[in-house]
Structure formats: structure tokens, C-alpha cells
Design a protein around this motif. Sequence first.
Motif, PDB file in Angstrom:
ATOM      1  N   LYS A  63       0.749 -51.952 -10.996  1.00 43.14           N
ATOM      2  CA  LYS A  63       1.592 -51.909  -9.802  1.00 43.14           C
ATOM      3  C   LYS A  63       2.633 -53.027  -9.835  1.00 43.14           C
ATOM      4  O   LYS A  63       3.801 -52.807  -9.498  1.00 43.14           O
ATOM      5  N   VAL A  71       5.363 -52.095 -12.388  1.00 40.92           N
ATOM      6  CA  VAL A  71       6.199 -51.003 -11.883  1.00 40.92           C
ATOM      7  C   VAL A  71       7.138 -51.506 -10.795  1.00 40.92           C
ATOM      8  O   VAL A  71       8.333 -51.158 -10.773  1.00 40.92           O
ATOM      9  N   LEU A 119      10.632 -49.294 -11.445  1.00 41.57           N
ATOM     10  CA  LEU A 119      10.519 -48.039 -12.183  1.00 41.57           C
ATOM     11  C   LEU A 119      10.302 -46.841 -11.276  1.00 41.57           C
ATOM     12  O   LEU A 119      10.536 -45.709 -11.677  1.00 41.57           O
ATOM     13  N   LEU A 120       9.834 -47.092 -10.062  1.00 37.69           N
ATOM     14  CA  LEU A 120       9.512 -45.999  -9.150  1.00 37.69           C
ATOM     15  C   LEU A 120      10.722 -45.682  -8.292  1.00 37.69           C
ATOM     16  O   LEU A 120      11.150 -46.488  -7.477  1.00 37.69           O
ATOM     17  N   TYR A 141       1.392 -44.929  -9.736  1.00 30.01           N
ATOM     18  CA  TYR A 141       1.824 -46.123 -10.469  1.00 30.01           C
ATOM     19  C   TYR A 141       1.413 -46.049 -11.939  1.00 30.01           C
ATOM     20  O   TYR A 141       2.180 -46.438 -12.820  1.00 30.01           O
ATOM     21  N   VAL A 181       3.824 -43.593 -13.776  1.00 26.38           N
ATOM     22  CA  VAL A 181       5.147 -44.193 -13.999  1.00 26.38           C
ATOM     23  C   VAL A 181       5.061 -45.272 -15.072  1.00 26.38           C
ATOM     24  O   VAL A 181       5.941 -45.383 -15.939  1.00 26.38           O
ATOM     25  N   PHE A 182       3.997 -46.066 -15.035  1.00 25.33           N
ATOM     26  CA  PHE A 182       3.811 -47.129 -16.028  1.00 25.33           C
ATOM     27  C   PHE A 182       3.677 -46.527 -17.433  1.00 25.33           C
ATOM     28  O   PHE A 182       4.277 -47.034 -18.389  1.00 25.33           O
TER      29      PHE A 182
END
Length: 188
Positions: free
Chosen positions: A29, A32, A37-38, A62, A65-66
Motif C-alpha cells: 500500500k 502504491v 499508481l492507483l 493494492y 496494482v503493485f
Amino acid sequence: EELLAQSNKEKQEVTASRLRQQHSNTYVKLVVERLKLLNPANSQDMRNQLAQAGMRGTAPLYTFVFLRFLLPILFGALTALYLFVLAKPEWSIIVKLLVTAGAAGIGFYLPKVLLTNKAQKRQQAITRAYPDALDLMVICVEAGLSMEAAFNRVAEEFDETSPELSEEMGLTTAELVFLPDRRVALEN
């Protein structure tokens, strides 16, 4: 005494496992959020895709996305290391760079492909179990149970045979209880 000691040891292992998982989730988290990135515009679409695969909450979002950030770098770096340092094939530099870029592309699309496959398998499992669940629900309602009780009963009965359908029925039951409009709960 041995049972008590074993029980305490199991509790400590479970607690340690949860702490490791929470620590890794907070690290993911943090990365990210720091790298931004989110994208909020795509966030709801990703949440829906993850929910279709049975992964709800913020942690899977998360993590997804990571992984979409990390895997292209990792695949590209490992491929470059292999091609330029370890194997040293007789290819031109352009071919080696193209192969490295291809590996990075695979790393980027791999989480999406795996997520799509998981969602499709989950949907097939729910579709396979749905006719039996519907039959049981009709029997429950004809026996005098309310709609919420029928959904709850089906969720309990299908917990072993179809955990995916059981989870969805349980969520629908919770929404039927808490949401004021039944139509909204059934559409969800």
C-alpha cells in the motif's frame, strides 16, 4: 497441559502469520500510494473485476496494482540479465532488447490474464451450482421461509459444494437485511 501448550503455539503462529501479512500489505500500500499508481478513475473498474474473481476489499486492489508495476520490471530485468550476462546468445543487441521488452510486456499483462481466468472459473463454478441452489431456494420459500432466510439456508447448504455461490448468497443475504430497497440488494 500438552493440548493447552499446542493451542497456545497455534494461536501464536496464526498471529505471526497475520502480522506478516499485514506488514506486507502495508508495504504494498505504501509503495502504491507513494508512486501514485492507483488511478481513481480506473479504481472502480478494477474493484469490479477483482470482485468478479472473488477478491473484495482494498488489499487485493493494492496488490494487483503493485504486481502490474513490479512484474514488468522484474521480468525485463531477469530477461536482460539472462540475455546480456549469463547466456550471451549470438543475437544482435536489437533482438536482445526486443526480447527483453517482450518479457516486460508479458509481465505487465500477466496479472490481468490471471485475474480474468480466475473470474471466468469462478463464474463457471457459480453457473454450475446455480440450478440446484435455485431449486433449494424455491423449496425453502414454499415451505414458508422468508426470502432472507431462504438465501441464508442456501448459503449454508452450498458452503461445502460451491463456496463461490455460498459467498455470493451470503453477501446477498447481508444486503437484503441492511439495504432498505430489496431491488438494489438483488441487483448487486
